[in-house]
Enzyme design. Structure first.
Site, PDB file in Angstrom:
ATOM      1  N   ARG A 379       0.896  -1.228  -0.063  1.00 33.72           N
ATOM      2  CA  ARG A 379      -0.015   0.010   0.182  1.00 33.72           C
ATOM      3  C   ARG A 379       0.815   1.170  -0.103  1.00 33.72           C
ATOM      4  O   ARG A 379       0.376   2.322  -0.503  1.00 33.72           O
ATOM      5  CB  ARG A 379      -0.900  -0.120   1.267  1.00 33.72           C
ATOM      6  N   VAL A 501      -9.561  -0.064  -4.468  1.00 32.05           N
ATOM      7  CA  VAL A 501      -8.926  -1.367  -4.011  1.00 32.05           C
ATOM      8  C   VAL A 501      -8.176  -1.366  -2.842  1.00 32.05           C
ATOM      9  O   VAL A 501      -7.876  -0.165  -2.359  1.00 32.05           O
ATOM     10  CB  VAL A 501      -8.096  -1.848  -5.387  1.00 32.05           C
ATOM     11  N   GLU A 502      -7.889  -2.424  -2.279  1.00 28.65           N
ATOM     12  CA  GLU A 502      -6.811  -2.621  -0.827  1.00 28.65           C
ATOM     13  C   GLU A 502      -7.288  -1.896   0.035  1.00 28.65           C
ATOM     14  O   GLU A 502      -6.801  -1.187   0.755  1.00 28.65           O
ATOM     15  CB  GLU A 502      -5.537  -2.081  -1.435  1.00 28.65           C
ATOM     16  N   GLY A 503      -8.654  -1.789   0.425  1.00 31.11           N
ATOM     17  CA  GLY A 503      -9.314  -1.229   1.546  1.00 31.11           C
ATOM     18  C   GLY A 503     -10.143   0.084   0.875  1.00 31.11           C
ATOM     19  O   GLY A 503      -9.591   1.074   0.506  1.00 31.11           O
TER      20      GLY A 503
END
Length: 819
Positions: A379, A501-503
């Site tokens: 991230r 994406v990714e949270g």
């Protein structure tokens, strides 16, 4: 009346001892000495001396640890256990993931700037620079984004093959396994450059280099797994994807319905102990072309074939080859006209051996810990780098466009309103680049920053959204009409992808940044929680007593620091750097103390209820984020050698971030449910009111000039964008026109003043004016040639595409896969 002076010494000394973080013993001795001196030598009423000694006696008794533990800590521990919110295994593993870095310093109320400033600046090795200048440059040259996004809805086979052959998917794989072995900073710079050219291509490149099979294998794989898979992943023989997100619960691993059951089954003709998998995943990037699936699922062992007592082993991660019977790769998703390979993956009664678990059977049930430990690094790199690259390209093009596009006989970029927009775009890109480069340098230094990864994921992608909006506002119709000549539209469309994406960003802001930081980064909270959960009651009381009184002293100290620094406008703080940026270091220290104090009061008074007050948590997270990003800006300015031309950018960035910190603290206090505590906090955080101001309008023309004029400052801000001058590369073409504008603008003015105003030139369009001015002797033939060339290039840039209606549908076709 001398006794009044003596009396005033006591609160002053208490404030100073608290500010200096004096220990309980030091404070007791110092105050006792002052009180004794006044009792023996000072004047004043006897009753007042007796009252002060009565107040001093409890302080003296607090130094007796056994008595303190018996009377206070033991009792408070029982209350604390009731206040402590329940914590699942997934939450605990998330809290323990990664390392505490500069985020921890900001929680102290007095960050140690020496640690940050001593960190060496990020540098590319000769090999990494050669990759950027060679294969990365060549890849960008091959890209035709309109062909990718509209005609093919895919990368062409030549690009797939080039990505594989040049090992773009192997940047994180060590050379010993055939990879490139790049630093995190180099990995980020490669993504920035590609993203300035094509969001689709950048998204395709980042996935194998982010959270996925290669990274999981590197950190947790068995020797056999590494030696087999990593060389195949490095050369592109295996194309990976990672399947976590499902249609029912998103990426909520705690509620994951995908299962694996330990059982006996056939594998390659032999009966072995393995796992029978049933799963349904979606939003999986590279799934349509993947040959190797990293799969997260919940593992059960009902027959206890693994030998333990537990039947529910928890989240587990395994590698599943695409051609395993029962695996189904679904049709492609189509995310907002950005056709990177993305789609669903399903499995019904898929049997794999136990050796498919990454790390082998001993890592069964360790999947969530594996994921959260590695997620923080991905991230910090992938999404921030894509956003930064796209925004650098937007600023690079918008600065040039605002210079060459004219309205009312002047460049649109010289209107005050447009200057303000360009200034904030440039400042945001400076913040994004600072956060990206400094944080990746920390990763290369051995850090695994968990909380900063949430800060970068949320704030950099959100700033990307605002920069994209501003670029579209300035360039208007040029930005909204899609076609081969549009260099903004697809970047604008991809913005929500990075945010999603990714949270999801909303939850990242409201739950993760402060929720994780408050426990992990705070010097005392995690110690208190661990002590409260210690099964050894006597040891737990002893450890809790130490943490509790350390925490109390810490809170009192930050209250004093907040009050004194706010009252003195941070003048009492010693900055580590002198000169025009020194004040920002001082203000960060001031708001760090206020943030730490407010956090402690909130956690102490609300306890587990704070977890449900997401808006309060979000505001405190915003304060922490603003301080972190401002610190990154200052370090980035240092890393670049403190260029004087960038001071306006640094000022705008720091002032905007610190003003946001002030306003979010103000909002936190306005909405804090315990009103008398809110009043107390406000008196210590803002004793003089809201004194910090945002960036001045006077900065706007200075910053706009940096990006509207060719020069080092513009190139430094937009470093790594793909700006090679060639047909089809719009960033190179707008830069060429911008450089011509420097010579053309005085000639255009000459035509207006000596031609139009005198009546010698009457044409309304520039080509006609050039022709008449040349005939009238206002300009020379060489000047006319330069102006015609400039006008031709400008019109080619401002032109937009039009289509026959039959051209506006993307032709369906088979998926292009690497050879």
């Amino acid at each position: 009346m001398w006794w009044i002076v003596w009396l005033l010494l006591f609160p002053g000394l208490v404030l100073w001892l608290a500010y200096q973080r004096a220990s309980l013993a030091t404070a007791t001795i110092t105050l006792g000495a002052l009180l004794g001196a006044w009792t023996l030598a000072g004047t004043g009423p006897l009753w007042l001396k007796i009252a002060l000694w009565a107040l001093f006696l409890p302080l003296l008794l607090l130094n007796l640890s056994p008595l303190r533990r018996w009377l206070i800590s033991r009792r408070f521990l029982r209350v604390y256990k009731r206040m402590l919110p329940p914590m699942s295994d997934t939450e605990r593993e998330a809290l323990e993931a990664g390392t505490v870095w500069w985020d921890g310093e900001l929680f102290t109320g007095g960050p140690d700037w020496k640690k940050l400033l001593a960190m060496p600046p990020p540098r590319l090795s000769d090999e990494e620079q050669a990759f950027l200048d060679g294969p990365c440059e060549q890849l960008c040259r091959m890209i035709d984004d309109w062909d990718i996004t509209h005609r093919r809805a895919d990368l062409p086979p030549a690009i797939w093959d080039f990505i594989r052959r040049q090992r773009f998917w192997a940047m994180i794989i060590p050379k010993s396994y055939g990879g490139l072995g790049f630093s995190a900073y180099a990995h980020s710079c490669v993504v920035v450059k590609i993203a300035s050219r094509s969001g689709t291509t950048a998204s395709t490149v980042v996935v194998p280099n982010s959270l996925g099979p290669a990274e999981l294998l590197l950190h947790y794989g068995t020797t056999q797994q590494k030696e087999y898979y990593l060389p195949r992943l490095a050369c592109g023989d295996e194309i990976p994807c990672f399947a976590l997100t499902g249609p029912r619960v998103g990426s909520d691993a705690a509620s994951m319905p995908d299962t694996g059951v330990v059982c006996r089954g056939l594998w390659q003709g032999r009966e072995v102990t393995g796992i029978r998998l049933n799963f349904s995943k979606r939003y999986i990037t590279l799934a349509p072309i993947a040959t190797l699936i990293g799969l997260a699922f919940r593992l059960f062992d009902p027959d206890r074939l693994l030998g333990g007592e537990r039947t529910d082993l928890g989240i587990t991660v395994a590698l599943v080859p695409r051609d395993t019977p029962g695996v189904t790769i679904g049709r492609r998703h189509f995310p907002l006209n950005i056709p990177f390979q993305n789609g669903p993956v399903r499995g019904r009664d898929v049997f794999v051996p136990l050796e498919a678990i990454i790390g082998g059977p001993t890592m069964a049930g360790q999947g969530w810990r594996m994921l959260v430990e590695l997620l923080s690094v991905g991230r910090c790199i992938s999404l921030p780098s894509i956003s930064t690259g796209g925004c650098k390209g937007a600023v690079y093009s918008t600065g040039a466009y605002a210079r060459i596009r004219r309205q009312f006989n002047m460049p649109v970029g010289r209107f005050e309103g447009v200057e303000a927009v360009i200034a904030r775009m440039a400042a945001r890109v400076y913040i994004m680049d600072a956060a990206r480069s400094v944080t990746t340098a920390a990763i290369d230094a051995g850090e695994r920053p968990s909380v900063p990864s949430g800060i970068l994921k949320y704030h950099v992608t959100e700033m990307g959204r605002r920069v994209a909006n501003d670029a579209m506002d300035v360039q208007g119709g040029k930005g909204i009409c899609l076609g081969p000549n549009n260099y903004l539209g697809r970047g604008y469309q991809i913005v929500p992808v990075g945010i999603t994406v990714e949270g999801a960003n909303i939850l990242t802001r409201s739950l993760i940044i402060f929720g994780q930081g408050a426990v992990r980064c705070h010097p005392w909270v995690l110690k208190e929680m661990n002590a409260a959960r210690d099964p050894d009651r006597r040891r737990g009381v002893r450890e809790f007593d130490h943490a509790l009184f350390g925490h109390i002293g810490f809170t009192i100290s930050n209250a004093a620091r907040s009050f004194i620094t706010a009252l003195t406008l941070s003048r009492i703080v010693r900055a580590p750097v002198h000169g025009p940026v020194g004040r920002y270091y001082e203000h960060i220290n001031r708001f760090s103390a206020s943030f730490a104090f407010a956090s402690d009061v909130a956690m102490l008074s609300l306890g587990g209820y704070l977890k449900k007050k997401e808006n309060l948590s979000a505001r405190l997270g915003d304060v922490l984020s603003s301080l972190y990003l401002a610190s990154m800006v200052l370090k980035h300015h240092e890393n670049q050698g403190r260029p004087e031309a960038d001071l306006s950018l640094v000022e705008f960035a720091c002032r905007s971030l610190l003003y946001q910190a002030q306003e979010q603290l103000h909002g936190f206090l306005r909405n804090f449910p315990v009103r008398w505590l809110a009043f107390l906090m406000r008196s210590l955080i803002f004793p003089r009111g809201l004194t910090y101001s945002a960036a001045s309008d006077q900065l706007n023309p200075r910053i706009a000039a940096l990006v509207m004029n060719p020069g080092e400052a513009r190139e430094r801000l937009c470093k790594y964008v793909y700006r090679t001058l060639e047909p089809g590369n719009h960033l190179g073409l707008v830069q060429e026109a911008l450089e011509l504008a420097v010579a053309a603008e005085p000639l255009e003015k000459k035509i207006r003043v000596d031609g139009v105003k005198t009546g010698r030139v009457s044409a309304l369009d520039l080509p006609g004016q050039i022709r008449e001015a040349l005939a009238a002797g206002v300009i020379s033939e060489a000047e006319a040639t330069l102006l015609r060339e400039y006008d031709r290039k400008v019109m080619a840039i401002v032109d937009v595409d039009d289509f026959d209606p039959r051209e506006l549908g993307a032709a369906p076709g088979p998926t292009s896969r690497p050879a």
